[in-house]
Design a protein around this motif. Structure first.
Motif, PDB file in Angstrom:
ATOM      1  N   LYS A 119       7.054   7.913  -3.103  1.00 40.02           N
ATOM      2  CA  LYS A 119       6.896   8.485  -4.710  1.00 40.02           C
ATOM      3  C   LYS A 119       6.082   7.610  -5.488  1.00 40.02           C
ATOM      4  N   GLU A 120       5.752   6.994  -5.433  1.00 42.22           N
ATOM      5  CA  GLU A 120       4.212   7.249  -6.537  1.00 42.22           C
ATOM      6  C   GLU A 120       2.725   7.675  -5.430  1.00 42.22           C
ATOM      7  N   LYS A 121       2.661   8.883  -5.939  1.00 41.17           N
ATOM      8  CA  LYS A 121       1.271   9.197  -5.106  1.00 41.17           C
ATOM      9  C   LYS A 121      -0.019   8.126  -4.780  1.00 41.17           C
ATOM     10  N   SER A 122       0.577   6.607  -5.450  1.00 46.96           N
ATOM     11  CA  SER A 122      -0.903   5.814  -5.509  1.00 46.96           C
ATOM     12  C   SER A 122      -0.790   4.662  -4.975  1.00 46.96           C
ATOM     13  N   CYS A 123      -1.403   3.728  -4.560  1.00 49.21           N
ATOM     14  CA  CYS A 123      -1.196   2.609  -3.994  1.00 49.21           C
ATOM     15  C   CYS A 123       0.050   1.446  -4.598  1.00 49.21           C
ATOM     16  N   VAL A 124       0.566   1.160  -4.348  1.00 51.70           N
ATOM     17  CA  VAL A 124       2.174   0.058  -5.444  1.00 51.70           C
ATOM     18  C   VAL A 124       1.280  -1.144  -5.279  1.00 51.70           C
ATOM     19  N   CYS A 125       2.044  -1.917  -6.162  1.00 56.08           N
ATOM     20  CA  CYS A 125       1.454  -3.226  -6.078  1.00 56.08           C
ATOM     21  C   CYS A 125       2.312  -3.782  -6.829  1.00 56.08           C
ATOM     22  N   GLY A 126       3.266  -4.508  -5.046  1.00 51.64           N
ATOM     23  CA  GLY A 126       4.288  -4.960  -5.829  1.00 51.64           C
ATOM     24  C   GLY A 126       5.249  -5.156  -6.090  1.00 51.64           C
ATOM     25  N   ASP A 127       5.941  -4.293  -7.122  1.00 46.38           N
ATOM     26  CA  ASP A 127       6.673  -4.628  -7.872  1.00 46.38           C
ATOM     27  C   ASP A 127       7.576  -3.839  -7.137  1.00 46.38           C
ATOM     28  N   LEU A 128       7.473  -3.749  -5.934  1.00 46.11           N
ATOM     29  CA  LEU A 128       8.965  -3.996  -4.857  1.00 46.11           C
ATOM     30  C   LEU A 128      10.514  -4.700  -5.160  1.00 46.11           C
ATOM     31  N   VAL A 129      10.499  -5.762  -5.462  1.00 52.17           N
ATOM     32  CA  VAL A 129      11.065  -6.658  -5.831  1.00 52.17           C
ATOM     33  C   VAL A 129      11.705  -6.091  -7.037  1.00 52.17           C
ATOM     34  N   GLU A 130      11.495  -5.660  -7.484  1.00 50.64           N
ATOM     35  CA  GLU A 130      12.109  -4.793  -8.795  1.00 50.64           C
ATOM     36  C   GLU A 130      12.455  -4.115  -8.713  1.00 50.64           C
TER      37      GLU A 130
ATOM     38  N   SER B 145       9.413  -9.242   1.285  1.00 47.89           N
ATOM     39  CA  SER B 145       8.250  -9.960   2.410  1.00 47.89           C
ATOM     40  C   SER B 145       8.134  -9.456   3.414  1.00 47.89           C
ATOM     41  N   GLN B 146       9.421 -10.261   4.294  1.00 49.24           N
ATOM     42  CA  GLN B 146       9.728  -9.325   4.988  1.00 49.24           C
ATOM     43  C   GLN B 146       9.785  -8.076   5.782  1.00 49.24           C
ATOM     44  N   HIS B 147      10.194  -7.584   4.775  1.00 49.84           N
ATOM     45  CA  HIS B 147      10.771  -5.739   5.294  1.00 49.84           C
ATOM     46  C   HIS B 147       8.936  -5.156   5.576  1.00 49.84           C
ATOM     47  N   LEU B 148       8.668  -5.798   4.751  1.00 50.21           N
ATOM     48  CA  LEU B 148       7.172  -4.870   3.981  1.00 50.21           C
ATOM     49  C   LEU B 148       6.406  -5.637   5.437  1.00 50.21           C
ATOM     50  N   LYS B 149       6.213  -7.386   6.043  1.00 53.64           N
ATOM     51  CA  LYS B 149       6.197  -7.335   7.075  1.00 53.64           C
ATOM     52  C   LYS B 149       6.536  -6.560   8.557  1.00 53.64           C
ATOM     53  N   GLU B 150       7.247  -6.061   8.753  1.00 59.01           N
ATOM     54  CA  GLU B 150       7.537  -5.110   9.512  1.00 59.01           C
ATOM     55  C   GLU B 150       6.753  -3.733   9.007  1.00 59.01           C
ATOM     56  N   LEU B 151       7.160  -3.351   8.602  1.00 53.82           N
ATOM     57  CA  LEU B 151       6.276  -1.483   8.287  1.00 53.82           C
ATOM     58  C   LEU B 151       5.183  -1.790   8.845  1.00 53.82           C
ATOM     59  N   LYS B 152       4.781  -3.102   8.184  1.00 50.04           N
ATOM     60  CA  LYS B 152       2.396  -3.940   8.036  1.00 50.04           C
ATOM     61  C   LYS B 152       2.602  -3.582   9.709  1.00 50.04           C
TER      62      LYS B 152
ATOM     63  N   VAL C  61      -1.054  -7.676  -3.906  1.00 54.10           N
ATOM     64  CA  VAL C  61      -1.620  -6.689  -2.986  1.00 54.10           C
ATOM     65  C   VAL C  61      -0.742  -6.056  -2.942  1.00 54.10           C
ATOM     66  N   CYS C  62      -1.882  -4.476  -2.593  1.00 52.55           N
ATOM     67  CA  CYS C  62      -1.050  -3.040  -2.488  1.00 52.55           C
ATOM     68  C   CYS C  62      -1.000  -2.396  -1.385  1.00 52.55           C
ATOM     69  N   TYR C  63       0.560  -1.430  -2.373  1.00 49.19           N
ATOM     70  CA  TYR C  63       0.984  -1.070  -0.002  1.00 49.19           C
ATOM     71  C   TYR C  63       0.528   0.488  -0.743  1.00 49.19           C
ATOM     72  N   CYS C  64       0.194   0.794   0.508  1.00 49.28           N
ATOM     73  CA  CYS C  64       0.615   2.458   0.569  1.00 49.28           C
ATOM     74  C   CYS C  64       0.992   3.131   2.698  1.00 49.28           C
TER      75      CYS C  64
ATOM     76  N   GLY D  76      -1.441  -2.744   3.332  1.00 48.11           N
ATOM     77  CA  GLY D  76      -1.464  -4.214   2.126  1.00 48.11           C
ATOM     78  C   GLY D  76      -3.333  -3.882   2.306  1.00 48.11           C
ATOM     79  N   GLU D  77      -3.450  -3.798   0.708  1.00 49.29           N
ATOM     80  CA  GLU D  77      -4.905  -4.059   0.379  1.00 49.29           C
ATOM     81  C   GLU D  77      -4.713  -6.000  -0.201  1.00 49.29           C
ATOM     82  N   ILE D  78      -5.583  -6.034  -0.314  1.00 52.09           N
ATOM     83  CA  ILE D  78      -5.333  -7.367  -0.834  1.00 52.09           C
ATOM     84  C   ILE D  78      -6.005  -7.438  -2.645  1.00 52.09           C
ATOM     85  N   ASN D  79      -6.105  -7.324  -3.756  1.00 55.18           N
ATOM     86  CA  ASN D  79      -6.309  -7.189  -4.770  1.00 55.18           C
ATOM     87  C   ASN D  79      -5.440  -8.043  -5.620  1.00 55.18           C
TER      88      ASN D  79
END
Lengths: 109, 109
Positions: free
Chosen positions: B37-48, B58-65, B79-82, B72-75
């Motif tokens: 949905k967010e057409k750009s990278c999402v910077c870790g507001d996923l918890v909200e 974080s665990q789910h993100l790890k699995e997907l990664k 950390v920005c995800y896409c 996930g790009e460290i910034n």
DNA sequence: ATTATTCATCGTATTATTGCAATGAATAAT
DNA sequence: ATTATTCATTGCAATAATACGATGAATAAT
């Protein structure tokens, strides 16, 4: 630490996850592929195609039936299996809706 | 009882099952949908966005990664995800190959 | 230097999945 | 009637997934 919102997942999210889970085992993929390959109903020769015991194959068939992706018609003494069209189309469009998204606009692609 | 063949599943079957498993949880579907949905990278507001604790997200993100569907790009300090395009396309065609089959010829459809 | 922020990882409890032998139910063959 | 066939179900045991608090690592802000 981030606030944990009291939000539950949507029905759609649960359903897609459920359908994905049904496909989340190589044996069930093999079963589906076999049913797709044989253009007609398959009468329980699945045990010979899979490297699993009959009880295990039966369990996987049960799961696929439960979710609705396949159906089994009793045709004594055999049971004939095939893809169940309505749910199959549902899954097709559910996964389609996810994968048809355009990801080319992302900042990191 | 049927003979248990000494056949193992194909690489393709394992891979499809693995990709399906990555999608087999509503939280991970929600994460993917949010990234789409967010057409750009999402910077870790996923918890909200999710009704889960930060550690769980974080665990789910790890699995997907791990499976490669996202990256996930460290910034720092974020950390920005896409979506990770290559694996995404792989999954798209893997599921496409399954669901594009013609099931209209089945005896029971 | 101290504190806050962001995110990953570890430890652990709970629950779900997987696999198979054994058994059951229902029909077909002898 | 007895036996064989076909497939489902039950009852474990082993393994994997899920969730979260606690802690750690790395950077930013004061």
């Amino acid at each position: 630490m981030g606030v944990t919102k009291a939000l539950v997942f949507t029905e759609e999210q649960y359903r897609i996850a459920e359908l994905a889970k049904a496909l989340a085992h190589p044996a069930r993929i093999a079963i589906i592929q076999h049913l797709l390959k044989e253009k007609s109903c398959v009468c329980g020769d699945l045990v010979e195609v899979l490297p699993l015991a009959q009880a295990t194959v039966s369990q996987h068939l049960k799961e696929l039936k439960q979710i609705g992706l396949i159906k089994g018609e009793i045709n004594p003494p055999r049971v004939c299996y095939c893809i169940n069209e309505p749910v199959w189309e549902e899954a097709k469009s559910a996964f389609g809706a996810i994968f048809q998204n355009d990801i080319s606009g992302n900042c990191c692609n």
